[in-house]
Design a protein around this motif. Structure first.
Motif, PDB file in Angstrom:
ATOM      1  N   ASP A   1       0.816  -1.219   0.000  1.00 41.85           N
ATOM      2  CA  ASP A   1       0.000   0.000   0.000  1.00 41.85           C
ATOM      3  C   ASP A   1       0.852   1.274   0.000  1.00 41.85           C
ATOM      4  OD1 ASP A   1      -2.298  -1.513   0.036  1.00 41.85           O
ATOM      5  OD2 ASP A   1      -2.537  -1.448   2.222  1.00 41.85           O
ATOM      6  N   THR A   2       1.968   1.263   0.740  1.00 38.78           N
ATOM      7  CA  THR A   2       2.732   2.490   0.942  1.00 38.78           C
ATOM      8  C   THR A   2       3.922   2.657  -0.008  1.00 38.78           C
ATOM      9  OG1 THR A   2       4.092   1.408   2.644  1.00 38.78           O
ATOM     10  CG2 THR A   2       2.096   2.563   3.376  1.00 38.78           C
ATOM     11  N   VAL A   3       4.399   1.528  -0.584  1.00 41.59           N
ATOM     12  CA  VAL A   3       5.590   1.625  -1.426  1.00 41.59           C
ATOM     13  C   VAL A   3       5.367   1.060  -2.828  1.00 41.59           C
ATOM     14  CG1 VAL A   3       8.037   1.044  -1.658  1.00 41.59           C
ATOM     15  CG2 VAL A   3       7.077   1.473   0.617  1.00 41.59           C
ATOM     16  N   VAL A   4       4.895  -0.179  -2.899  1.00 38.32           N
ATOM     17  CA  VAL A   4       4.775  -0.839  -4.195  1.00 38.32           C
ATOM     18  C   VAL A   4       3.768  -0.125  -5.104  1.00 38.32           C
ATOM     19  CG1 VAL A   4       4.175  -2.967  -5.388  1.00 38.32           C
ATOM     20  CG2 VAL A   4       5.441  -3.071  -3.224  1.00 38.32           C
ATOM     21  N   ASP A   5       2.543   0.062  -4.605  1.00 35.67           N
ATOM     22  CA  ASP A   5       1.514   0.697  -5.437  1.00 35.67           C
ATOM     23  C   ASP A   5       1.893   2.116  -5.868  1.00 35.67           C
ATOM     24  OD1 ASP A   5      -0.035  -1.549  -5.446  1.00 35.67           O
ATOM     25  OD2 ASP A   5      -1.445  -0.877  -3.907  1.00 35.67           O
ATOM     26  N   PRO A   6       2.407   2.981  -4.948  1.00 36.29           N
ATOM     27  CA  PRO A   6       2.826   4.321  -5.392  1.00 36.29           C
ATOM     28  C   PRO A   6       3.948   4.285  -6.432  1.00 36.29           C
ATOM     29  CG  PRO A   6       2.550   4.292  -3.013  1.00 36.29           C
ATOM     30  CD  PRO A   6       2.453   2.871  -3.471  1.00 36.29           C
ATOM     31  N   THR A   7       4.871   3.309  -6.292  1.00 39.06           N
ATOM     32  CA  THR A   7       5.964   3.199  -7.261  1.00 39.06           C
ATOM     33  C   THR A   7       5.435   2.812  -8.637  1.00 39.06           C
ATOM     34  OG1 THR A   7       7.523   2.540  -5.518  1.00 39.06           O
ATOM     35  CG2 THR A   7       8.135   2.032  -7.799  1.00 39.06           C
ATOM     36  N   LEU A   8       4.573   1.814  -8.687  1.00 38.46           N
ATOM     37  CA  LEU A   8       4.013   1.384  -9.963  1.00 38.46           C
ATOM     38  C   LEU A   8       3.179   2.491 -10.603  1.00 38.46           C
ATOM     39  CD1 LEU A   8       2.949  -2.276  -9.077  1.00 38.46           C
ATOM     40  CD2 LEU A   8       4.958  -1.525 -10.367  1.00 38.46           C
ATOM     41  N   ALA A   9       2.436   3.233  -9.767  1.00 39.29           N
ATOM     42  CA  ALA A   9       1.617   4.325 -10.294  1.00 39.29           C
ATOM     43  C   ALA A   9       2.494   5.436 -10.873  1.00 39.29           C
ATOM     44  CB  ALA A   9       0.721   4.877  -9.185  1.00 39.29           C
ATOM     45  N   ALA A  10       3.603   5.733 -10.187  1.00 43.58           N
ATOM     46  CA  ALA A  10       4.505   6.779 -10.670  1.00 43.58           C
ATOM     47  C   ALA A  10       5.162   6.371 -11.981  1.00 43.58           C
ATOM     48  CB  ALA A  10       5.566   7.081  -9.612  1.00 43.58           C
ATOM     49  N   ILE A  11       5.545   5.091 -12.094  1.00 43.53           N
ATOM     50  CA  ILE A  11       6.150   4.604 -13.335  1.00 43.53           C
ATOM     51  C   ILE A  11       5.142   4.684 -14.476  1.00 43.53           C
ATOM     52  CG2 ILE A  11       7.050   2.548 -14.496  1.00 43.53           C
ATOM     53  CD1 ILE A  11       8.274   1.719 -11.816  1.00 43.53           C
ATOM     54  N   GLU A  12       3.915   4.269 -14.215  1.00 39.74           N
ATOM     55  CA  GLU A  12       2.880   4.316 -15.255  1.00 39.74           C
ATOM     56  C   GLU A  12       2.605   5.756 -15.691  1.00 39.74           C
ATOM     57  OE1 GLU A  12      -1.717   2.773 -16.037  1.00 39.74           O
ATOM     58  OE2 GLU A  12      -0.730   2.383 -14.121  1.00 39.74           O
ATOM     59  N   GLU A  13       2.590   6.673 -14.720  1.00 40.55           N
ATOM     60  CA  GLU A  13       2.356   8.081 -15.049  1.00 40.55           C
ATOM     61  C   GLU A  13       3.504   8.632 -15.885  1.00 40.55           C
ATOM     62  OE1 GLU A  13       1.754  12.422 -12.815  1.00 40.55           O
ATOM     63  OE2 GLU A  13       2.044  10.588 -11.636  1.00 40.55           O
ATOM     64  N   MET A  14       4.741   8.252 -15.530  1.00 41.33           N
ATOM     65  CA  MET A  14       5.898   8.715 -16.281  1.00 41.33           C
ATOM     66  C   MET A  14       5.848   8.223 -17.729  1.00 41.33           C
ATOM     67  SD  MET A  14       9.960   7.880 -15.654  1.00 41.33           S
ATOM     68  CE  MET A  14       9.698   6.144 -16.117  1.00 41.33           C
ATOM     69  N   ILE A  15       5.548   6.943 -17.902  1.00 39.50           N
ATOM     70  CA  ILE A  15       5.477   6.363 -19.238  1.00 39.50           C
ATOM     71  C   ILE A  15       4.373   7.026 -20.062  1.00 39.50           C
ATOM     72  CG2 ILE A  15       4.968   4.258 -20.526  1.00 39.50           C
ATOM     73  CD1 ILE A  15       6.334   2.699 -18.266  1.00 39.50           C
ATOM     74  N   THR A  16       3.226   7.280 -19.438  1.00 35.88           N
ATOM     75  CA  THR A  16       2.121   7.936 -20.131  1.00 35.88           C
ATOM     76  C   THR A  16       2.517   9.324 -20.618  1.00 35.88           C
ATOM     77  OG1 THR A  16       0.472   6.731 -18.824  1.00 35.88           O
ATOM     78  CG2 THR A  16      -0.247   8.761 -19.903  1.00 35.88           C
ATOM     79  N   LYS A  17       3.203  10.094 -19.766  1.00 38.27           N
ATOM     80  CA  LYS A  17       3.635  11.436 -20.153  1.00 38.27           C
ATOM     81  C   LYS A  17       4.662  11.374 -21.278  1.00 38.27           C
ATOM     82  CE  LYS A  17       2.722  13.882 -15.825  1.00 38.27           C
ATOM     83  NZ  LYS A  17       3.288  14.647 -14.689  1.00 38.27           N
ATOM     84  N   GLU A  18       5.534  10.361 -21.218  1.00 31.83           N
ATOM     85  CA  GLU A  18       6.522  10.213 -22.282  1.00 31.83           C
ATOM     86  C   GLU A  18       5.838   9.904 -23.613  1.00 31.83           C
ATOM     87  OE1 GLU A  18      10.394   8.558 -19.759  1.00 31.83           O
ATOM     88  OE2 GLU A  18       9.038   7.157 -20.763  1.00 31.83           O
ATOM     89  N   GLU A  19       4.893   8.939 -23.593  1.00 29.02           N
ATOM     90  CA  GLU A  19       4.263   8.496 -24.829  1.00 29.02           C
ATOM     91  C   GLU A  19       3.327   9.542 -25.422  1.00 29.02           C
ATOM     92  OE1 GLU A  19       2.425   4.825 -23.756  1.00 29.02           O
ATOM     93  OE2 GLU A  19       4.260   3.641 -24.089  1.00 29.02           O
TER      94      GLU A  19
END
Length: 239
Positions: free
Chosen positions: A34-52
């Motif tokens: 809840d505190t580390v894994v999910d925020p990390t995956l969400a941040a990576i997905e957001e970064m990739i979306t902004k890149e694409e």
């Protein structure tokens, strides 16, 4: 995007540190998700979306084929984020590189203490045990040395670029403070040292001035002092 990349790196470091624990209970694992894994995956997905959706489309419209070719050639020395690129994209060959010097063959640069030709200068810069980067009086990167063991990689794409645009947003204020103090004459040297990947890195900035004291630019000198700090006693014979 640089700020977003830094955020993702920090989250990945926190995740790696959390997962290094030898054992954890089910409740601890659930809290970690809840505190580390999910925020990390969400941040990576957001970064990739902004890149694409933003970064890459803008880059395709702005950069030339030659510039894409230079990016392709320079990228491996920095490494890739998360995954290695797949085979497929191959930019057209870049244009013939600019000449490395305008000096006629054998011509010398005369200094007050001697003279060196271009090949000698190039050879000296190539074996110096320090990394050099020079920023001119207009805050633009004009030169960096290419020794065999650079501490911080440099791309030729930074040449001519404002030095403020070559640093992460969180450290730009330090760069501006150093340059401002040099330009104003309040300081001639700024010194830092950091621990990086098990190495002791010494970084110094020097104000470069002409004979009248006018500011000409800033020289950055970076050196890995790990081995030197471990030396003891004497060694007087060649080994």
């Amino acid at each position: 995007m640089w700020g977003k990349d830094d955020e993702v790196r920090e989250l990945l470091d926190a995740l790696a540190e959390s997962l290094s624990v030898d054992s954890m209970s089910a409740d601890e694992a659930s809290l970690l998700v809840d505190t580390v894994v999910d925020p990390t995956l969400a941040a990576i997905e957001e970064m990739i979306t902004k890149e694409e959706r933003i970064l890459f489309p803008m880059s395709r419209e702005t950069l030339t084929d030659d510039e894409w070719g230079e990016i392709w050639q320079e990228s491996p020395r920095y490494g890739f984020c998360l995954v290695e690129p797949r085979d497929g994209f191959r930019p057209p060959a870049s244009k013939e590189p600019a000449k490395t010097a305008d000096l006629p063959h054998g011509a010398a640069v005369v200094f007050p203490t001697g003279a060196l030709d271009f090949e000698q200068l190039r050879g000296i810069f190539g074996v110096l045990p320090v990394d050099l980067t020079f920023v001119d009086a207009d805050d633009r990167v004009r030169f960096f040395s290419e020794g065999p063991d650079r501490v911080f990689e440099r791309s030729k794409a930074i040449l001519g670029r404002k030095v403020q645009h070559c640093h992460p947003p969180k450290s730009v204020h330090i760069v501006e403070e150093i340059v401002s103090s040099f330009r104003g004459g309040e300081r001639d040297v700024a010194e830092f040292w950091i621990q990086l990947h098990g190495k002791f890195i010494h970084i110094r900035y020097f104000a470069v001035r002409d004979d009248d004291g006018a500011y000409q630019g800033t020289l950055e000198v970076t050196q890995d002092l790990t081995r030197l700090r471990e030396l003891e006693g004497d060694r007087r014979l060649l080994q």
